[in-house]
Design an enzyme around this catalytic site. Structure first.
Site, PDB file in Angstrom:
ATOM      1  N   GLU A  39       0.966  -1.707  -0.087  1.00 41.58           N
ATOM      2  CA  GLU A  39      -0.584   0.294  -0.221  1.00 41.58           C
ATOM      3  C   GLU A  39       1.014   1.410   0.319  1.00 41.58           C
ATOM      4  O   GLU A  39       1.917   1.565   0.868  1.00 41.58           O
ATOM      5  CB  GLU A  39      -0.988   0.150   0.909  1.00 41.58           C
ATOM      6  CG  GLU A  39      -1.676   1.239   1.546  1.00 41.58           C
ATOM      7  CD  GLU A  39      -1.995   2.146   0.386  1.00 41.58           C
ATOM      8  OE1 GLU A  39      -2.209   3.144   0.247  1.00 41.58           O
ATOM      9  OE2 GLU A  39      -3.279   0.947  -0.196  1.00 41.58           O
ATOM     10  N   SER A  93     -11.692   3.432   3.019  1.00 42.27           N
ATOM     11  CA  SER A  93     -11.420   4.017   4.129  1.00 42.27           C
ATOM     12  C   SER A  93     -11.441   5.594   4.106  1.00 42.27           C
ATOM     13  O   SER A  93     -11.269   6.474   5.028  1.00 42.27           O
ATOM     14  CB  SER A  93      -9.805   3.648   4.422  1.00 42.27           C
ATOM     15  OG  SER A  93      -9.861   3.114   5.100  1.00 42.27           O
ATOM     16  N   HIS A  94     -12.354   6.010   2.732  1.00 39.47           N
ATOM     17  CA  HIS A  94     -11.843   7.526   2.864  1.00 39.47           C
ATOM     18  C   HIS A  94     -13.434   8.003   2.219  1.00 39.47           C
ATOM     19  O   HIS A  94     -13.720   9.220   1.602  1.00 39.47           O
ATOM     20  CB  HIS A  94     -11.205   7.069   1.205  1.00 39.47           C
ATOM     21  CG  HIS A  94      -9.834   8.868   0.922  1.00 39.47           C
ATOM     22  ND1 HIS A  94     -11.003   9.262   0.268  1.00 39.47           N
ATOM     23  CD2 HIS A  94      -9.820   9.377   1.841  1.00 39.47           C
ATOM     24  CE1 HIS A  94      -9.593  10.881   0.248  1.00 39.47           C
ATOM     25  NE2 HIS A  94      -9.292  11.006   1.470  1.00 39.47           N
ATOM     26  N   HIS A 437     -16.214   8.459  -8.872  1.00 39.91           N
ATOM     27  CA  HIS A 437     -16.394   7.266  -8.202  1.00 39.91           C
ATOM     28  C   HIS A 437     -15.637   6.351 -10.028  1.00 39.91           C
ATOM     29  O   HIS A 437     -16.543   6.076 -10.251  1.00 39.91           O
ATOM     30  CB  HIS A 437     -17.889   6.925  -8.687  1.00 39.91           C
ATOM     31  CG  HIS A 437     -18.174   6.937  -7.377  1.00 39.91           C
ATOM     32  ND1 HIS A 437     -20.511   6.993  -7.219  1.00 39.91           N
ATOM     33  CD2 HIS A 437     -17.745   7.104  -6.274  1.00 39.91           C
ATOM     34  CE1 HIS A 437     -20.423   7.182  -6.317  1.00 39.91           C
ATOM     35  NE2 HIS A 437     -19.408   7.080  -5.985  1.00 39.91           N
ATOM     36  N   ALA A 471     -11.928  -1.122  -9.557  1.00 35.71           N
ATOM     37  CA  ALA A 471     -12.643  -0.504 -10.560  1.00 35.71           C
ATOM     38  C   ALA A 471     -12.677  -0.226 -11.390  1.00 35.71           C
ATOM     39  O   ALA A 471     -13.293  -0.008 -13.009  1.00 35.71           O
ATOM     40  CB  ALA A 471     -13.297   0.753  -9.577  1.00 35.71           C
ATOM     41  N   PRO A 482     -20.831   2.531  -5.349  1.00 38.40           N
ATOM     42  CA  PRO A 482     -19.661   1.485  -6.377  1.00 38.40           C
ATOM     43  C   PRO A 482     -19.162   0.152  -4.749  1.00 38.40           C
ATOM     44  O   PRO A 482     -18.164  -0.265  -5.907  1.00 38.40           O
ATOM     45  CB  PRO A 482     -18.660   1.647  -7.710  1.00 38.40           C
ATOM     46  CG  PRO A 482     -18.476   3.598  -6.698  1.00 38.40           C
ATOM     47  CD  PRO A 482     -19.016   4.007  -6.607  1.00 38.40           C
TER      48      PRO A 482
END
Length: 501
Positions: A39, A93-94, A437, A471, A482
């Protein structure tokens, strides 16, 4: 790559977002494989503005947000940045935590684009596995202004929907969220926490941005971090860096349109013209009223309900109205409304936008931000007309009797903006932004489809040992928010890899 000092794992998962956390956790669990999750940002553990769901607007524009610059064009007259998480858990997380499952229509569209095996029946086991690991709660429906908005939508003819039971269609309902009380539930919290108790075969490395995927004779064999560190994968590399990050990584690694890569001096590994193309997002617009009474969102949760509307000719919903009750410190409030105080919004977004954009490189340096061309309103006018109709519908809802005790002055677009197409069109072109998104830039398609990047098993065309799961693989953007769809891709990816092994 034969250096004994180089770290080696069976699987490398690049990007600890909504899908990546799940891919890593499931591969370690189901295969007993050695897995490393990389990450770029920090851990989410102990970050209050991440852990407490209603605090999510505070994350925008911080060190946990890439806040990408966006090129718009095509008649768009506003300015925008595209929020993207830089923290373990990614968008989960956001974001606002809205939990809506993709629809039957979404899967039909995916199948039509060549995504064999991505029908609702085939995805049922992955869906069930995902829902077992998450906690989902309905909005408390306690805010009086929000309750008046729901009653107003019903008075305007929208039937009541229960999203725990009903397929998304025309109607109004209380939202469901991935949360436990005020606490966020993401794929990081549901699949990885606490990090100190992870099994020995699962490593999570935060603050580890990846520069490129490494190849040997056309097969992915590892990655190189921005600091030059090399890490090997003896089985596969899975990119889960999101609809902006995954195509950027592919391009930096030599997977993309040959002419684009050669013009930047990037060595071509395989010519895949579709990488970074077909960028889609849900364009959104704030339609705002002053609240005649004081507002105080319960537990700070500004969004509680949503309205879906269908086009005049019928069919699937083409507009989703996010409703919000807030004060003037809410993230989407433009500067001219600062100091107003309490407000409420009926904010339309297009569920099936026709306009498409592109993600590309600015240069060969992996440290450069990507070039993002969102190209709102590039479809020839259909998206603009749909939003104009949506503004009129928002006004019609707010004009009903249940909102009379709350309905103050219209602030956006404002009473000076008439109902005619020209005036509302100008407001739409000026005020539309994105729902954050992004999707579709590494789309699934049939094997050999030049308009696709990955096959139905999420394997990148033309190379071995490399998949994408996030995505970016959506062949068409989903109708709903989403977050759950991204997590479903993670479950499905792990399921596909496990079945092959």
């Amino acid at each position: 790559m034969a250096d004994s000092a180089v770290e080696r794992y069976d699987y490398l998962v690049v990007g600890g977002g909504s899908a990546g956390c799940i891919v890593a956790a499931r591969l370690a669990e189901r295969l007993g494989a050695e897995v490393c999750l990389l990450e770029a940002g920090p851990s989410d553990e102990g970050l209050t503005d991440v852990e407490v769901l209603p605090n999510w607007p505070r994350l925008l524009g911080t060190d946990l947000d890439y806040a990408y610059e966006v090129e718009t064009g095509d008649g768009y007259e506003g300015e925008m940045r595209l929020a993207a998480a830089r923290v373990l858990g990614g968008s989960g997380s956001h974001n606002g935590g809205i939990a809506l499952l993709p629809t039957a229509g979404d899967f039909e569209r995916w199948l039509a684009r060549g995504a064999a095996g991505w029908d609702a029946a085939s995805l049922r086991p992955a869906t069930a596995a995902m829902l077992e690991r998450l906690e989902i709660e309905e909005a408390p429906a306690q805010d009086e202004c929000a309750r008046a908005i729901v009653a107003a939508a019903e008075a305007a003819g929208f039937p009541a929907l229960d999203f725990a039971r009903d397929e998304v269609g025309r109607g109004v309902g209380w939202l469901r969220f991935t949360k436990r009380g005020r606490m966020r539930v993401s794929s990081a919290t549901g699949y990885l926490h606490p990090l100190a108790e992870l099994p020995d075969n699962l490593s999570v490395r935060t603050d580890s941005p990846v520069a490129r995927v490494l190849f040997d004779d056309g097969a992915a064999v590892g990655v190189e971090l921005l600091d030059g560190t090399r890490i090997e994968a003896t089985a596969e590399v899975v990119l889960s860096a999101g609809a902006i990050g995954s195509p950027k990584l592919l391009l930096q690694s030599g997977i993309g349109a040959r002419d684009q890569l050669e013009s930047l001096g990037v060595d071509v590994v395989h010519d895949v013209p579709a990488v970074g193309e077909r960028l889609a997002d849900h364009p959104e617009l704030m339609v705002v009223w002053k609240a005649k009474q004081a507002v105080d969102p319960v537990d700070g949760q500004v969004m509680e309900a949503v309205v879906f509307d269908c086009p005049p000719a019928g069919g699937e919903p083409d507009v989703e109205f996010h409703t919000a009750v807030f004060t003037d410190d809410f993230y989407g409030v433009p500067p001219e409304l600062r100091g107003i105080g309490g407000m409420f919004a009926i904010a339309p977004s297009l569920t099936r936008p026709r306009s498409r954009g592109r993600v590309s490189l600015r240069g060969s340096d992996p440290g450069l931000p990507p070039r993002i061309e969102l190209r709102l309103f590039s479809d020839g006018g259909g998206d603009e007309r749909a939003l104009v109709r949506a503004v009129r519908e928002a006004r019609r809802i707010v004009a009903t009797e249940p909102l009379a005790p709350w309905r103050g002055e219209e602030l956006l677009p404002g009473p000076g903006v008439a109902e005619d197409d020209e005036a509302l069109g100008a407001f739409v072109r000026r005020g539309t932004t994105t729902s954050f998104h992004p999707a579709g830039t590494c789309a699934i398609g049939a094997p050999g489809d030049r308009d696709a990047v990955v096959d139905p098993s999420l394997r990148v065309q033309g190379v071995e040992g490399l998949r994408v799961a996030d995505a970016s693989v959506f062949p068409e953007i989903v109708l709903v928010n989403p977050a759950l769809s991204c997590m479903l891709v993670g479950e499905r990816c792990a399921e596909l890899i496990a079945a092959e092994r």
